[in-house]
Design an enzyme around this catalytic site. Sequence first.
Site, PDB file in Angstrom:
ATOM      1  N   SER A 108       0.643  -0.471   0.414  1.00 42.88           N
ATOM      2  CA  SER A 108      -0.063  -0.038   0.154  1.00 42.88           C
ATOM      3  C   SER A 108       0.614   1.041   0.589  1.00 42.88           C
ATOM      4  O   SER A 108       2.018   1.525   0.302  1.00 42.88           O
ATOM      5  CB  SER A 108      -0.675   0.138   1.484  1.00 42.88           C
ATOM      6  OG  SER A 108      -1.281   1.489   1.093  1.00 42.88           O
ATOM      7  N   TYR A 131      -1.841   5.713  -4.338  1.00 43.63           N
ATOM      8  CA  TYR A 131      -2.813   7.065  -4.813  1.00 43.63           C
ATOM      9  C   TYR A 131      -2.113   7.872  -5.031  1.00 43.63           C
ATOM     10  O   TYR A 131      -1.062   8.477  -4.707  1.00 43.63           O
ATOM     11  CB  TYR A 131      -3.195   7.283  -3.232  1.00 43.63           C
ATOM     12  CG  TYR A 131      -3.756   6.704  -2.601  1.00 43.63           C
ATOM     13  CD1 TYR A 131      -4.813   6.248  -2.753  1.00 43.63           C
ATOM     14  CD2 TYR A 131      -3.661   5.860  -1.719  1.00 43.63           C
ATOM     15  CE1 TYR A 131      -6.205   5.176  -2.448  1.00 43.63           C
ATOM     16  CE2 TYR A 131      -4.437   5.361  -0.454  1.00 43.63           C
ATOM     17  CZ  TYR A 131      -5.442   4.357  -1.069  1.00 43.63           C
ATOM     18  OH  TYR A 131      -6.182   3.943  -0.359  1.00 43.63           O
ATOM     19  N   THR A 157      -4.981   2.908  -7.376  1.00 44.85           N
ATOM     20  CA  THR A 157      -6.692   2.902  -6.777  1.00 44.85           C
ATOM     21  C   THR A 157      -7.092   4.381  -7.086  1.00 44.85           C
ATOM     22  O   THR A 157      -7.085   5.025  -6.776  1.00 44.85           O
ATOM     23  CB  THR A 157      -6.137   2.946  -5.387  1.00 44.85           C
ATOM     24  OG1 THR A 157      -5.425   1.368  -4.958  1.00 44.85           O
ATOM     25  CG2 THR A 157      -7.648   2.656  -4.654  1.00 44.85           C
ATOM     26  N   LYS A 229      -7.554  -0.229 -10.623  1.00 41.42           N
ATOM     27  CA  LYS A 229      -8.328  -1.519  -9.167  1.00 41.42           C
ATOM     28  C   LYS A 229      -9.474   0.108  -8.731  1.00 41.42           C
ATOM     29  O   LYS A 229      -9.430   0.638  -7.916  1.00 41.42           O
ATOM     30  CB  LYS A 229      -6.671  -0.969  -7.856  1.00 41.42           C
ATOM     31  CG  LYS A 229      -7.948  -0.731  -6.561  1.00 41.42           C
ATOM     32  CD  LYS A 229      -7.062  -1.689  -5.377  1.00 41.42           C
ATOM     33  CE  LYS A 229      -7.540  -2.715  -4.563  1.00 41.42           C
ATOM     34  NZ  LYS A 229      -8.208  -1.651  -2.879  1.00 41.42           N
ATOM     35  N   HIS A 253     -13.266  -1.656  -2.846  1.00 41.28           N
ATOM     36  CA  HIS A 253     -12.650  -1.371  -1.498  1.00 41.28           C
ATOM     37  C   HIS A 253     -12.472  -1.787  -0.007  1.00 41.28           C
ATOM     38  O   HIS A 253     -12.727  -1.053   1.147  1.00 41.28           O
ATOM     39  CB  HIS A 253     -12.703   0.350  -1.383  1.00 41.28           C
ATOM     40  CG  HIS A 253     -10.961   1.802  -0.790  1.00 41.28           C
ATOM     41  ND1 HIS A 253     -10.140   1.370  -1.590  1.00 41.28           N
ATOM     42  CD2 HIS A 253     -10.208   1.459   0.247  1.00 41.28           C
ATOM     43  CE1 HIS A 253      -8.878   2.660  -1.182  1.00 41.28           C
ATOM     44  NE2 HIS A 253      -9.087   1.745   0.251  1.00 41.28           N
TER      45      HIS A 253
HETATM   46  C1  LIG Z   1      -7.335  -1.471   6.629  1.00 45.60           C
HETATM   47  C2  LIG Z   1      -8.225  -1.636   5.724  1.00 45.60           C
HETATM   48  C3  LIG Z   1      -7.035  -0.607   4.960  1.00 45.60           C
HETATM   49  C4  LIG Z   1      -6.867  -0.589   3.405  1.00 45.60           C
HETATM   50  N1  LIG Z   1      -5.809   0.569   2.423  1.00 45.60           N
HETATM   51  C5  LIG Z   1      -6.126   0.149   0.956  1.00 45.60           C
HETATM   52  C6  LIG Z   1      -4.765   1.774   0.709  1.00 45.60           C
HETATM   53  O1  LIG Z   1      -4.638   1.240   1.451  1.00 45.60           O
HETATM   54  N2  LIG Z   1      -5.156   1.394  -1.063  1.00 45.60           N
HETATM   55  C7  LIG Z   1      -5.615   0.942  -0.955  1.00 45.60           C
HETATM   56  O2  LIG Z   1      -5.758   0.547  -2.641  1.00 45.60           O
HETATM   57  N3  LIG Z   1      -6.916  -0.465  -1.099  1.00 45.60           N
HETATM   58  C8  LIG Z   1      -7.190  -0.378   0.700  1.00 45.60           C
HETATM   59  N4  LIG Z   1      -7.767  -1.095   1.194  1.00 45.60           N
HETATM   60  C9  LIG Z   1      -9.105  -1.989   0.206  1.00 45.60           C
HETATM   61  C10 LIG Z   1      -7.915  -3.602  -0.230  1.00 45.60           C
HETATM   62  O3  LIG Z   1      -6.808  -2.889  -1.503  1.00 45.60           O
HETATM   63  C11 LIG Z   1      -9.105  -4.287  -0.768  1.00 45.60           C
HETATM   64  O4  LIG Z   1      -9.631  -3.700  -1.903  1.00 45.60           O
HETATM   65  C12 LIG Z   1     -10.296  -5.155   0.788  1.00 45.60           C
HETATM   66  O5  LIG Z   1      -9.657  -4.871   1.115  1.00 45.60           O
HETATM   67  C13 LIG Z   1     -10.513  -6.231  -0.222  1.00 45.60           C
HETATM   68  O6  LIG Z   1     -11.971  -6.377   0.623  1.00 45.60           O
HETATM   69  P1  LIG Z   1     -11.577  -7.699   2.186  1.00 45.60           P
HETATM   70  O7  LIG Z   1     -11.142  -6.649   3.055  1.00 45.60           O
HETATM   71  O8  LIG Z   1     -12.681  -7.660   2.340  1.00 45.60           O
HETATM   72  O9  LIG Z   1     -10.761  -8.919   2.039  1.00 45.60           O
HETATM   73  C14 LIG Z   1      -8.076  -1.312   2.530  1.00 45.60           C
HETATM   74  C15 LIG Z   1      -8.984  -2.107   2.607  1.00 45.60           C
HETATM   75  C16 LIG Z   1      -8.845  -1.985   4.698  1.00 45.60           C
HETATM   76  C17 LIG Z   1      -9.473  -3.125   5.632  1.00 45.60           C
HETATM   77  C1  LIG Z   2      -4.117  10.209   4.479  1.00 42.38           C
HETATM   78  C2  LIG Z   2      -4.254   8.050   4.815  1.00 42.38           C
HETATM   79  C3  LIG Z   2      -5.252   8.108   3.774  1.00 42.38           C
HETATM   80  C4  LIG Z   2      -5.205   6.209   4.448  1.00 42.38           C
HETATM   81  C5  LIG Z   2      -6.405   5.391   3.689  1.00 42.38           C
HETATM   82  C6  LIG Z   2      -6.368   3.913   3.317  1.00 42.38           C
HETATM   83  C7  LIG Z   2      -7.067   3.313   2.681  1.00 42.38           C
HETATM   84  O1  LIG Z   2      -7.079   2.735   2.229  1.00 42.38           O
HETATM   85  C8  LIG Z   2      -8.145   1.994   3.852  1.00 42.38           C
HETATM   86  O2  LIG Z   2      -8.314   2.760   5.262  1.00 42.38           O
HETATM   87  O3  LIG Z   2      -9.168   1.897   3.489  1.00 42.38           O
END
Ligand SMILES: Cc1cc2nc3c(=O)[nH]c(=O)nc-3n(C[C@H](O)[C@H](O)[C@H](O)COP(=O)(O)O)c2cc1C
Ligand SMILES: CCCCCCC(=O)C(=O)O
Length: 364
Positions: A108, A131, A157, A229, A253
């Site tokens: 990430s 991002y 993303t 994504k 997401h």
């Molecule tokens: C705690 C958390 C943080 C996430 N952070 C990001 C991120 O930084 N960038 C991003 O593209 N997606 C982020 N996601 C989305 C994940 O990439 C993914 O799409 C999602 O977790 C898939 O669903 P699942 O948790 O049910 O497997 C995040 C999801 C969670 C749960």
């Molecule tokens: C500036 C920090 C943004 C964090 C977002 C992370 C994410 O994609 C998520 O938590 O979902």
Amino acid sequence: MADEIVNVNEFQVLARQALPKMYYDFYAGGAEDEHTLKKNVQEFQRIILLPRVLVDVSSIALSTNILGYTISAPIMIAPTAMHKLAHPEGELATARAAAACNTIMTLSFTASCSVEEVAASCDAVRFFQLYVCKRRDIAVNLVQRAEKSGYKAIVLTADTPRLGRREADIKNKMILPQLKNLEGLMSIEVFSDKGSNIKPNTNEIFDPSLCWRDIAWLKYITNLPILIKGILTREDAIKAMEVGAAGIIVSNHGARQLDYTPATISVLEEVVQAVGRRVPVLLDGGVRRGTDVFKALALGAQAVLVGRPVIYGLAAKGEAGVRKVMQMLKDELELTMALAGCPSVEDISRGHVRTDRDRLQSML
Ligand SMILES: Cc1cc2nc3c(=O)[nH]c(=O)nc-3n(C[C@H](O)[C@H](O)[C@H](O)COP(=O)(O)O)c2cc1C
Ligand SMILES: CCCCCCC(=O)C(=O)O
């Protein structure tokens, strides 16, 4: 809970016990009513498997190829923020587990370890999730660093022009620490008395004007393949191909952005049909069982990514926990393939599943 952990969901219980409530809620939570959060899991459960018998399944081949990289099974690690809030070793532990499982980890943008630290910690095939910030020099910097450190693709993303409304984080006044990848480039506000800093920082930093024509700019600044994504519709899948995406990730997401978007598994087939095998289609959201992986493959995904299960494994047992999560999903997929009459992932076909739409069509 008994010592033996028998499925991925049990890691969620362990993670809840291991983590401060604020962090657990950050990882587990979704947007607003969490309607889509529940649907992501429930819609998998509505799909029925149609096994074939008397097929030679004495050996099962799970491995697959993503953008030219062979992985041991079609199960990859999704980009998720801030692994050090789950475990002191953070993304280094996750990356080592990815290497041990021979799968791809997507790091990430908002990781708690830098692209360089993760690259140095293991030889897993790594993708870097981006991002795009208002300050475009940050994307240039990070993409160049990812390329130099041997990352094999950029995962852009596209579903976060602003942060979704995650009410648990608001209530908990959840504070994200500084973003390791932005060290020396930009610092985020770490308010202590004004409520959660996630939304103000995201809305301050991320570029809400990012649009399709910017993909040309991104392609100009990197030679790496770009996966987009956050695609949930046929129209956007077609646009992604038109702008030259090397792959598409069907994702909402993890239901953390716009609530009441469809469960990802329910729109996968529409996207796959629009893409027509021109680029790989991956899916994430709600994958908790090997049967879920099988269902996604039957509906045309080349692989799935898992987000929360990895964090839960990490929070409960560090690197070993992540390895166990990935191994359990793999073992369940292997058993599903054997019982469904599919000796290899290529044998998993549309005919092996029945969806609600199939049931409706059969009634017409
Ligand atoms: C705690 C958390 C943080 C996430 N952070 C990001 C991120 O930084 N960038 C991003 O593209 N997606 C982020 N996601 C989305 C994940 O990439 C993914 O799409 C999602 O977790 C898939 O669903 P699942 O948790 O049910 O497997 C995040 C999801 C969670 C749960
Ligand atoms: C500036 C920090 C943004 C964090 C977002 C992370 C994410 O994609 C998520 O938590 O979902």
